[in-house]
Motif scaffolding. Structure first.
Motif, PDB file in Angstrom:
ATOM      1  N   GLY A  60       0.682  -1.318  -0.091  1.00  0.00           N
ATOM      2  CA  GLY A  60       0.036  -0.052   0.125  1.00  0.00           C
ATOM      3  C   GLY A  60       0.780   1.274  -0.081  1.00  0.00           C
ATOM      4  N   ARG A  61       1.924   1.140  -0.312  1.00  0.00           N
ATOM      5  CA  ARG A  61       3.183   2.332  -0.223  1.00  0.00           C
ATOM      6  C   ARG A  61       2.521   3.274  -1.526  1.00  0.00           C
ATOM      7  NH1 ARG A  61       8.073  -0.663  -1.335  1.00  0.00           N
ATOM      8  NH2 ARG A  61       6.429  -1.814  -2.646  1.00  0.00           N
ATOM      9  N   SER A  62       2.524   2.811  -2.604  1.00  0.00           N
ATOM     10  CA  SER A  62       2.055   3.712  -3.910  1.00  0.00           C
ATOM     11  C   SER A  62       0.619   4.403  -3.543  1.00  0.00           C
ATOM     12  CB  SER A  62       2.217   3.063  -5.025  1.00  0.00           C
ATOM     13  OG  SER A  62       3.485   2.680  -5.204  1.00  0.00           O
ATOM     14  N   THR A  63      -0.175   3.471  -2.932  1.00  0.00           N
ATOM     15  CA  THR A  63      -1.570   3.982  -2.916  1.00  0.00           C
ATOM     16  C   THR A  63      -1.714   5.126  -1.765  1.00  0.00           C
ATOM     17  OG1 THR A  63      -2.504   1.880  -3.350  1.00  0.00           O
ATOM     18  CG2 THR A  63      -3.891   2.974  -2.188  1.00  0.00           C
ATOM     19  N   PRO A 103       5.648   9.953  -9.654  1.00  0.00           N
ATOM     20  CA  PRO A 103       4.924   8.730  -9.754  1.00  0.00           C
ATOM     21  C   PRO A 103       5.896   7.654 -10.211  1.00  0.00           C
ATOM     22  CG  PRO A 103       4.371  10.085 -11.704  1.00  0.00           C
ATOM     23  CD  PRO A 103       5.102  10.949 -10.894  1.00  0.00           C
ATOM     24  N   GLU A 104       5.470   6.578  -9.723  1.00  0.00           N
ATOM     25  CA  GLU A 104       6.653   5.281 -10.227  1.00  0.00           C
ATOM     26  C   GLU A 104       7.013   5.242 -11.730  1.00  0.00           C
ATOM     27  OE1 GLU A 104       4.861   1.764  -8.152  1.00  0.00           O
ATOM     28  OE2 GLU A 104       6.483   0.746  -8.410  1.00  0.00           O
ATOM     29  N   GLU A 105       5.657   5.754 -12.401  1.00  0.00           N
ATOM     30  CA  GLU A 105       5.949   5.442 -13.906  1.00  0.00           C
ATOM     31  C   GLU A 105       6.475   6.765 -14.396  1.00  0.00           C
ATOM     32  OE1 GLU A 105       3.165   5.366 -12.097  1.00  0.00           O
ATOM     33  OE2 GLU A 105       1.661   6.662 -12.809  1.00  0.00           O
ATOM     34  N   LEU A 175       8.359  10.628  -3.502  1.00  0.00           N
ATOM     35  CA  LEU A 175       8.870   9.943  -4.385  1.00  0.00           C
ATOM     36  C   LEU A 175       8.786   8.825  -4.321  1.00  0.00           C
ATOM     37  CD1 LEU A 175      12.363  11.950  -3.800  1.00  0.00           C
ATOM     38  CD2 LEU A 175      10.199  12.646  -5.215  1.00  0.00           C
ATOM     39  N   ASP A 176       8.160   7.943  -5.626  1.00  0.00           N
ATOM     40  CA  ASP A 176       7.910   6.671  -5.605  1.00  0.00           C
ATOM     41  C   ASP A 176       8.841   5.869  -6.636  1.00  0.00           C
ATOM     42  OD1 ASP A 176       6.731   4.225  -5.257  1.00  0.00           O
ATOM     43  OD2 ASP A 176       4.509   4.993  -6.277  1.00  0.00           O
ATOM     44  N   GLU A 177       9.692   5.096  -5.717  1.00  0.00           N
ATOM     45  CA  GLU A 177      10.611   3.872  -6.204  1.00  0.00           C
ATOM     46  C   GLU A 177      11.743   4.845  -7.466  1.00  0.00           C
ATOM     47  OE1 GLU A 177      10.510   0.342  -5.962  1.00  0.00           O
ATOM     48  OE2 GLU A 177       8.313   0.075  -5.113  1.00  0.00           O
ATOM     49  N   ILE A 178      12.373   5.869  -6.953  1.00  0.00           N
ATOM     50  CA  ILE A 178      13.053   6.659  -7.980  1.00  0.00           C
ATOM     51  C   ILE A 178      14.218   5.833  -8.336  1.00  0.00           C
ATOM     52  CG2 ILE A 178      12.163   8.952  -7.551  1.00  0.00           C
ATOM     53  CD1 ILE A 178      14.573   9.341  -5.776  1.00  0.00           C
TER      54      ILE A 178
HETATM   55 MG   LIG Z   1       4.296   0.793  -5.546  1.00  0.00          MG
END
Ligand SMILES: [Mg+2]
Ligand SMILES: Nc1ncnc2c1ncn2[C@@H]1O[C@H](COP(=O)(O)OP(=O)(O)O)[C@@H](O)[C@H]1O
Length: 251
Positions: A60-63, A103-105, A175-178
């Motif tokens: 649930g980290r990105s959420t 975002p991750e993407e 910052l998501d999974e940079i």
């Molecule tokens: Mg994620």
């Protein structure tokens, strides 16, 4: 009352003392349609802190980051950004509180060049980084400024995604999974950038799988599991709780 529409982010910021909570999340529940994803998330981030959200995939980290930006379905609970309740705010009002989301993407526009991508988001504060400052921090982006988004390496895209939110004047960065999928030399460069941003007083929430990257940067770590924060570990507690943490993360 929606104060965000009456005060500039500078004015809002000026009312927040050092050590104030820039982000305070209480009993946050989030849903994608009928799927109940976050089950009462609680944490806070103080001004100038760098915290991580750790956890296994799907925890649930990105959420959590998307919920802060009002980019999920329904949410309940409380999300205070810089002293403002944002739960009732429209998505486009939230960046005006001085919060930037990577975002991750990454969200680089393929048909635009580096320079055009940089200019895309509107500035929310007058004291964001100038293009000169950004190109000094990321010299490779300067060299590539006329290259189209599609022609950039993964590392260049990530630098661009970060640089783009710095120009807006955001003071809180999500910052998501940079570092995901990037070569060690690029990961090291991103670490240096985060240190510089910390020195500038930025408040940072880092979702990260690469714990070796995150550990030396972070003041506190929050561990998520099944849509909740299950553990808080300060940098000082980390050495004695490292093994416990590895077990929780399954590494
Ligand atoms: Mg994620
Ligand atoms: N758009 C979506 N619709 C429905 N379920 C989703 C959506 N995005 C994520 N989920 C689900 O929410 C849970 C948490 O996902 P996410 O926040 O992406 O986890 P993490 O970032 O920690 O890997 C997962 O079970 C995932 O399958």
């Amino acid at each position: 009352m929606n104060t965000a529409e009456q005060l500039t982010p500078e004015q809002l910021d000026a009312t927040r003392p050092q050590g104030a909570e820039m982000l305070r999340i209480q009993d946050l529940h989030a849903f994608y349609g009928e799927s109940h994803i976050l089950h009462g998330v609680d944490f806070d981030v103080k001004r100038g802190e760098l915290v991580t959200l750790l956890g296994r995939n799907g925890s649930g980290r990105s959420t959590t980051l998307k919920s802060i930006m009002n980019m999920v379905g329904r949410r309940t609970g409380s999300i205070m950004v810089n002293g403002n309740e944002t739960l009732g705010m429209k998505p486009h009002h939230i960046p005006r509180l001085g919060i930037g989301y990577c975002p991750e993407e990454r969200g680089i526009f393929a048909s635009l060049d580096v320079h055009e991508n940089l200019l895309l988001p509107p500035t929310v504060r007058s004291d964001g980084m100038t293009l000169d400052e950004i190109y000094t921090m990321f010299p490779n982006l300067y060299e590539r400024r006329r290259s189209q988004g599609t022609r950039l390496s993964g590392g260049e895209q990530q630098m661009l995604a970060m640089a783009r939110i710095l120009r807006t004047g955001a003071r809180i960065l999500l910052l998501d999974e940079i570092t995901e999928g990037l070569a060690p030399v690029i990961v090291q460069k991103l670490g240096e950038v985060l240190m510089m941003l910390k020195e500038r007083g930025m408040t940072i929430v880092l979702v990260e799988q690469n714990f070796r990257f995150a550990a030396p940067l972070a003041d506190r770590h929050f561990v998520m599991d099944h849509g909740q924060i299950v553990e808080e570990i300060t940098a000082a507690q980390l050495p004695s709780r490292r093994e416990h943490l590895n077990t929780m993360l399954g590494v």
